[in-house]
Scaffold this motif. Sequence first.
Motif, PDB file in Angstrom:
ATOM      1  N   GLN A  23       1.479   5.830  -3.098  1.00  0.00           N
ATOM      2  CA  GLN A  23       2.651   5.971  -3.957  1.00  0.00           C
ATOM      3  C   GLN A  23       3.891   6.401  -3.170  1.00  0.00           C
ATOM      4  O   GLN A  23       5.028   6.156  -3.584  1.00  0.00           O
ATOM      5  N   TRP A  24       3.684   7.050  -2.036  1.00  0.00           N
ATOM      6  CA  TRP A  24       4.804   7.605  -1.274  1.00  0.00           C
ATOM      7  C   TRP A  24       5.480   6.570  -0.392  1.00  0.00           C
ATOM      8  O   TRP A  24       6.528   6.822   0.179  1.00  0.00           O
ATOM      9  N   VAL A  25       4.873   5.385  -0.265  1.00  0.00           N
ATOM     10  CA  VAL A  25       5.419   4.324   0.583  1.00  0.00           C
ATOM     11  C   VAL A  25       6.428   3.501  -0.216  1.00  0.00           C
ATOM     12  O   VAL A  25       6.181   3.137  -1.363  1.00  0.00           O
ATOM     13  N   ARG A  26       7.530   3.175   0.428  1.00  0.00           N
ATOM     14  CA  ARG A  26       8.549   2.333  -0.218  1.00  0.00           C
ATOM     15  C   ARG A  26       8.003   0.929  -0.477  1.00  0.00           C
ATOM     16  O   ARG A  26       7.033   0.494   0.148  1.00  0.00           O
ATOM     17  N   ASP A  27       8.644   0.221  -1.380  1.00  0.00           N
ATOM     18  CA  ASP A  27       8.283  -1.171  -1.638  1.00  0.00           C
ATOM     19  C   ASP A  27       8.362  -1.955  -0.330  1.00  0.00           C
ATOM     20  O   ASP A  27       9.349  -1.851   0.423  1.00  0.00           O
ATOM     21  N   GLY A  28       7.313  -2.739  -0.049  1.00  0.00           N
ATOM     22  CA  GLY A  28       7.306  -3.545   1.158  1.00  0.00           C
ATOM     23  C   GLY A  28       6.959  -2.790   2.426  1.00  0.00           C
ATOM     24  O   GLY A  28       7.033  -3.356   3.520  1.00  0.00           O
ATOM     25  N   GLY A  29       6.567  -1.517   2.302  1.00  0.00           N
ATOM     26  CA  GLY A  29       6.202  -0.715   3.462  1.00  0.00           C
ATOM     27  C   GLY A  29       4.761  -0.969   3.878  1.00  0.00           C
ATOM     28  O   GLY A  29       4.181  -2.014   3.571  1.00  0.00           O
ATOM     29  N   SER A  30       4.185   0.000   4.563  1.00  0.00           N
ATOM     30  CA  SER A  30       2.818  -0.198   5.047  1.00  0.00           C
ATOM     31  C   SER A  30       2.005   1.089   4.962  1.00  0.00           C
ATOM     32  O   SER A  30       2.551   2.196   5.067  1.00  0.00           O
ATOM     33  N   TYR A  31       0.714   0.907   4.790  1.00  0.00           N
ATOM     34  CA  TYR A  31      -0.250   2.006   4.655  1.00  0.00           C
ATOM     35  C   TYR A  31      -1.446   1.678   5.527  1.00  0.00           C
ATOM     36  O   TYR A  31      -1.958   0.550   5.503  1.00  0.00           O
ATOM     37  N   VAL A  32      -1.916   2.661   6.298  1.00  0.00           N
ATOM     38  CA  VAL A  32      -3.158   2.470   7.051  1.00  0.00           C
ATOM     39  C   VAL A  32      -4.054   3.680   6.834  1.00  0.00           C
ATOM     40  O   VAL A  32      -3.607   4.831   6.896  1.00  0.00           O
ATOM     41  N   GLY A  33      -5.320   3.416   6.525  1.00  0.00           N
ATOM     42  CA  GLY A  33      -6.306   4.472   6.360  1.00  0.00           C
ATOM     43  C   GLY A  33      -7.190   4.568   7.589  1.00  0.00           C
ATOM     44  O   GLY A  33      -7.085   3.763   8.522  1.00  0.00           O
ATOM     45  N   VAL A  34      -8.068   5.552   7.581  1.00  0.00           N
ATOM     46  CA  VAL A  34      -8.923   5.787   8.747  1.00  0.00           C
ATOM     47  C   VAL A  34     -10.402   5.556   8.451  1.00  0.00           C
ATOM     48  O   VAL A  34     -11.238   5.774   9.336  1.00  0.00           O
ATOM     49  N   ARG A  35     -10.726   5.093   7.249  1.00  0.00           N
ATOM     50  CA  ARG A  35     -12.093   4.732   6.914  1.00  0.00           C
ATOM     51  C   ARG A  35     -12.124   3.246   6.559  1.00  0.00           C
ATOM     52  O   ARG A  35     -11.638   2.851   5.499  1.00  0.00           O
ATOM     53  N   PRO A  36     -12.641   2.418   7.438  1.00  0.00           N
ATOM     54  CA  PRO A  36     -12.609   0.968   7.219  1.00  0.00           C
ATOM     55  C   PRO A  36     -13.175   0.566   5.865  1.00  0.00           C
ATOM     56  O   PRO A  36     -14.229   1.039   5.444  1.00  0.00           O
ATOM     57  N   GLY A  37     -12.412  -0.276   5.183  1.00  0.00           N
ATOM     58  CA  GLY A  37     -12.865  -0.813   3.911  1.00  0.00           C
ATOM     59  C   GLY A  37     -12.578   0.047   2.702  1.00  0.00           C
ATOM     60  O   GLY A  37     -12.879  -0.350   1.578  1.00  0.00           O
TER      61      GLY A  37
ATOM     62  N   THR B 175      -1.532  -2.889   3.002  1.00  0.00           N
ATOM     63  CA  THR B 175      -2.549  -1.847   3.167  1.00  0.00           C
ATOM     64  C   THR B 175      -3.679  -2.353   4.049  1.00  0.00           C
ATOM     65  O   THR B 175      -4.136  -3.483   3.915  1.00  0.00           O
ATOM     66  N   THR B 176      -4.122  -1.499   4.952  1.00  0.00           N
ATOM     67  CA  THR B 176      -5.239  -1.827   5.831  1.00  0.00           C
ATOM     68  C   THR B 176      -5.842  -0.522   6.318  1.00  0.00           C
ATOM     69  O   THR B 176      -5.421   0.569   5.921  1.00  0.00           O
ATOM     70  N   SER B 177      -6.862  -0.623   7.148  1.00  0.00           N
ATOM     71  CA  SER B 177      -7.456   0.574   7.740  1.00  0.00           C
ATOM     72  C   SER B 177      -7.816   0.270   9.183  1.00  0.00           C
ATOM     73  O   SER B 177      -7.987  -0.894   9.572  1.00  0.00           O
ATOM     74  N   VAL B 178      -7.934   1.317   9.976  1.00  0.00           N
ATOM     75  CA  VAL B 178      -8.226   1.162  11.390  1.00  0.00           C
ATOM     76  C   VAL B 178      -9.725   1.319  11.621  1.00  0.00           C
ATOM     77  O   VAL B 178     -10.353   2.247  11.114  1.00  0.00           O
ATOM     78  N   ALA B 179     -10.296   0.378  12.352  1.00  0.00           N
ATOM     79  CA  ALA B 179     -11.680   0.477  12.831  1.00  0.00           C
ATOM     80  C   ALA B 179     -11.582   0.628  14.338  1.00  0.00           C
ATOM     81  O   ALA B 179     -11.364  -0.357  15.053  1.00  0.00           O
ATOM     82  N   VAL B 180     -11.689   1.844  14.812  1.00  0.00           N
ATOM     83  CA  VAL B 180     -11.405   2.114  16.225  1.00  0.00           C
ATOM     84  C   VAL B 180     -12.314   1.297  17.130  1.00  0.00           C
ATOM     85  O   VAL B 180     -13.492   1.090  16.843  1.00  0.00           O
ATOM     86  N   SER B 181     -11.744   0.804  18.218  1.00  0.00           N
ATOM     87  CA  SER B 181     -12.508   0.035  19.186  1.00  0.00           C
ATOM     88  C   SER B 181     -12.287   0.603  20.580  1.00  0.00           C
ATOM     89  O   SER B 181     -11.225   1.175  20.875  1.00  0.00           O
ATOM     90  N   ALA B 182     -13.290   0.465  21.425  1.00  0.00           N
ATOM     91  CA  ALA B 182     -13.172   0.927  22.806  1.00  0.00           C
ATOM     92  C   ALA B 182     -12.157   0.056  23.538  1.00  0.00           C
ATOM     93  O   ALA B 182     -12.152  -1.163  23.397  1.00  0.00           O
ATOM     94  N   ASP B 183     -11.305   0.689  24.333  1.00  0.00           N
ATOM     95  CA  ASP B 183     -10.248  -0.027  25.044  1.00  0.00           C
ATOM     96  C   ASP B 183      -9.851   0.815  26.244  1.00  0.00           C
ATOM     97  O   ASP B 183      -9.008   1.715  26.137  1.00  0.00           O
ATOM     98  N   GLY B 184     -10.459   0.524  27.395  1.00  0.00           N
ATOM     99  CA  GLY B 184     -10.209   1.335  28.570  1.00  0.00           C
ATOM    100  C   GLY B 184      -8.770   1.296  29.039  1.00  0.00           C
ATOM    101  O   GLY B 184      -8.219   2.315  29.485  1.00  0.00           O
ATOM    102  N   ALA B 185      -8.130   0.127  28.928  1.00  0.00           N
ATOM    103  CA  ALA B 185      -6.735   0.013  29.355  1.00  0.00           C
ATOM    104  C   ALA B 185      -5.828   0.876  28.493  1.00  0.00           C
ATOM    105  O   ALA B 185      -4.938   1.575  28.998  1.00  0.00           O
ATOM    106  N   ARG B 186      -6.066   0.845  27.187  1.00  0.00           N
ATOM    107  CA  ARG B 186      -5.255   1.672  26.281  1.00  0.00           C
ATOM    108  C   ARG B 186      -5.565   3.148  26.487  1.00  0.00           C
ATOM    109  O   ARG B 186      -4.673   4.000  26.425  1.00  0.00           O
ATOM    110  N   LEU B 187      -6.828   3.460  26.729  1.00  0.00           N
ATOM    111  CA  LEU B 187      -7.208   4.843  26.983  1.00  0.00           C
ATOM    112  C   LEU B 187      -6.530   5.363  28.247  1.00  0.00           C
ATOM    113  O   LEU B 187      -6.129   6.534  28.314  1.00  0.00           O
TER     114      LEU B 187
END
Length: 296
Positions: free
Chosen positions: A214-228, A239-251
Motif C-alpha cells: 500500500q505504501w508504494v506509489r502507482d507504477g512503483g515496485s515491490y520486492v519480497g524476500v520469500r520467493p513466491g 511485485t516480485t521476490s528475490v531468490a538469492v543465488s550464489a555469485d562469486g563476482a558479485r560477492l
Amino acid sequence: MRAAVVRTFGGPEAVEVVETGLPEPGPRQVRIKVAAATLNPADVGVREGLVGGAGKQIGFGWDVAGTVDATGVATAWSVGDEVVALNPGMVRPLGTHAEYVVVDTDAVATAPATVDAVHAATLPLNALTAVQALDLLELEEGQSLLVTGAAGAVGGFAIQLAAHRGVSVTALAREGDEELVRSLGAAHFTSGAVSAGSVDAVLDAAVLGETALQWVRDGGSYVGVRPGTEPASVRGVRTTSVAVSADGARLAELAALVDEGVLTLRVAETYPLEEAAKAHARLAEGGVRGRLVLVP
C-alpha cells in the motif's frame, strides 16, 4: 570432520553435531577449511522441517569464511586463499556449519581484507540477498525506497547499498533501532506510520506483504524476500521476490565495499561449533541485532 545437522525435526535440541567423512572437491569446486559460518533464519526453517527432507540428514549453513584447503580441476583458486562463499541449498546432507565444506568455484570470492573471518562470514547470504533485491527494484539515483525490517541483516545491507547508490531510504523498524538504522544511512525513520503511495519502492524484509504494498506509489515496485509469497500486483505496482543465488563476482564487489567502509558487518555473538544447539536457542529468543556465528 564434525558437522551440525538435523535428523529429527524440532526445536534447538534437535541440532546434532556428528562425525562425518571429509568432502572431496570435484571439477570446478574447492574445499574450504571453515573459520566461521553464520546462523540464519533459513536454518531455523530447516531444523523445524518447513522445507521438507523428513527422514534425511540435513546440514545447516549457507555462509562461510575460511581458507581454501583443496581444489578440483579447472579452478583459479589456490590452497591457502582466504575466501568467503555462499553455499545455498535447503535439503542437503552437509552445509557450512562444519569443519570443511565443498563449494563451486564461481560461488567464491576473496575475503574482505579489513575484517576477521567471523565478521566476513556474515556477508554472503544477507548482502547478496539485499543487492539482488535492489537489482530487481531497478531504482535510480534520487528515487525513494522504504525498507521494512530495516534493523535486520538484509535490511541493514539494503539501507547501506541503496544509500550508496543515491537512493533516499526510509527505514521501518522498532523505535529503539532508530539510531542504528540512521547510522547505516537511512534518511528517514518510521516505526509504523507510513502514508499510502508515498515511496517509489519497498524492499519488504519484514514480510509485511499487502500492508507494505500500500505504501508504494502507482507504477512503483515491490520486492519480497520469500520467493513466491509476494502480493499480487495492484495499481500497476510491479511485485516480485528475490531468490538469492550464489555469485562469486558479485560477492567480490560486496567484499570490496566492506573494505571501502560502505558496508558494516555486525556480529552479535559467537559459538563453538559443538554448541550449535545453543546458538539456535539464542536465535529463538529473538532480539538479536547482528548475526550469530559458529566457529569450528
